[in-house]
Scaffold this motif. Structure first.
Motif, short mmCIF file in Angstrom:
data_model
loop_
_atom_site.label_atom_id
_atom_site.label_comp_id
_atom_site.label_asym_id
_atom_site.label_seq_id
_atom_site.Cartn_x
_atom_site.Cartn_y
_atom_site.Cartn_z
N UNK A 11 0.11 -1.22 -0.07
CA UNK A 11 0.16 -0.10 -0.42
C UNK A 11 0.41 0.90 0.27
N UNK A 12 0.81 2.46 -1.07
CA UNK A 12 1.34 3.43 -1.74
C UNK A 12 2.87 3.51 -1.34
N UNK A 13 2.88 2.32 -1.63
CA UNK A 13 4.89 2.18 -1.97
C UNK A 13 4.77 2.76 -3.03
N UNK A 14 6.19 3.31 -3.48
CA UNK A 14 6.61 4.41 -4.78
C UNK A 14 7.50 3.56 -5.29
N UNK A 15 7.66 2.85 -7.07
CA UNK A 15 8.20 1.91 -7.67
C UNK A 15 9.28 3.10 -8.52
N UNK A 16 10.00 4.13 -8.18
CA UNK A 16 10.87 5.03 -8.87
C UNK A 16 11.94 4.03 -10.61
N UNK A 17 11.83 2.90 -10.43
CA UNK A 17 13.04 2.85 -11.67
C UNK A 17 11.49 1.24 -11.95
N UNK A 18 12.49 -0.27 -12.28
CA UNK A 18 11.85 -1.31 -12.89
C UNK A 18 11.78 -1.44 -11.42
N UNK A 19 9.92 -1.74 -11.37
CA UNK A 19 9.63 -3.14 -10.50
C UNK A 19 9.57 -4.77 -11.30
N UNK A 20 10.22 -5.48 -10.98
CA UNK A 20 9.84 -6.71 -10.90
C UNK A 20 9.60 -8.05 -10.67
N UNK A 21 7.96 -8.23 -10.72
CA UNK A 21 6.99 -9.07 -10.01
C UNK A 21 7.25 -10.82 -10.62
N UNK A 22 8.25 -10.91 -11.31
CA UNK A 22 8.36 -11.96 -12.75
C UNK A 22 8.18 -13.20 -11.41
N UNK A 23 7.27 -14.33 -11.99
CA UNK A 23 6.89 -15.45 -11.32
C UNK A 23 7.29 -15.29 -9.30
N UNK A 24 5.95 -14.68 -9.36
CA UNK A 24 6.21 -14.26 -7.12
C UNK A 24 4.93 -14.99 -7.15
N UNK A 25 5.10 -15.70 -6.16
CA UNK A 25 3.89 -15.96 -5.05
C UNK A 25 3.38 -15.64 -3.53
N UNK A 26 2.02 -14.94 -4.56
CA UNK A 26 1.39 -13.80 -3.37
C UNK A 26 0.23 -14.96 -2.84
N UNK A 27 0.98 -16.07 -1.83
CA UNK A 27 -0.57 -16.91 -1.41
C UNK A 27 -1.23 -16.13 0.11
N UNK A 28 -1.58 -17.14 -0.02
CA UNK A 28 -2.91 -16.97 1.42
C UNK A 28 -3.79 -15.52 1.21
#
Length: 186
Positions: free
Chosen positions: A92-109
């Motif tokens: 929440x409300x995070x700021x990504x100023x460069x590359x945001x790389x979420x490849x193959x991430x598991x958001x479980x639960x």
């Protein structure tokens, strides 16, 4: 006699960056359950980096029970490739100023919360990461910036920002800005 100060205002920016980089390396080394680092792994961690300033943050293949990056600022790349969030991830409300790389991430639960997050650079959720981006937004992309949103999500202009919305057209959510006036889907 001069007033005592905490020294925070006098910090050498290069030294502060070195300390931050070292802390990030130590932390992520303990959050990887690789065969060659298994003895270092800290299982069942609840990570709280709310409000942190993270420079060139590499959370690749890290595993945590839950993590909060609420209000954090990622200066430079924020690489989460292959990370596992067992119960929840809070961006929440995070700021990504460069590359945001979420490849193959598991958001479980409970999954991930990106409400209020702002993406200002390249984005890559790849083709395997499932995430809901309700309430997230992006700056209008600069020339040549590539953004690949999770399946079913796309960005739409809304004033000075682009909002992330569910696409009803089966779009991959991949957009490359060719110039300031045109876009094409990859």
């Amino acid at each position: 006699m001069p007033a005592a100060t905490s020294g925070a205002d006098d910090a050498d920016p290069a030294l502060e960056r070195e300390v931050r980089d070292t802390a990030q390396l130590v932390l992520t080394a303990h959050l990887r359950a690789d065969e060659d680092t298994a003895e270092l792994f800290w299982p069942d961690i609840r990570l709280n980096l709310a409000g942190a300033v993270l420079s060139t943050f590499r959370f690749t293949r890290c595993r945590v029970r839950r993590a909060t990056f609420a209000g954090a600022r990622f200066d430079g790349p924020g690489v989460f490739r292959g990370a596992v969030f067992e119960q929840q991830a809070d961006f929440r409300s995070a700021r990504f100023t460069g590359l945001a790389d979420f490849r193959r991430v598991s958001f479980d639960g409970q999954g991930a919360n990106f409400r209020g997050a702002l993406f200002a650079g390249e984005v890559d959720f790849g083709t395997h990461t499932e995430a809901a981006l309700t309430g997230a937004c992006a700056t209008p992309p600069a020339d040549g910036v590539r953004r690949k949103w999770p399946a079913g999500w796309c960005e739409e202009p809304d004033g000075e920002r682009h909002v992330l919305v569910r696409s009803g057209h089966g779009s991959s959510g991949s957009v490359t800005v060719r110039d300031s006036m045109s876009r094409s889907e990859d």
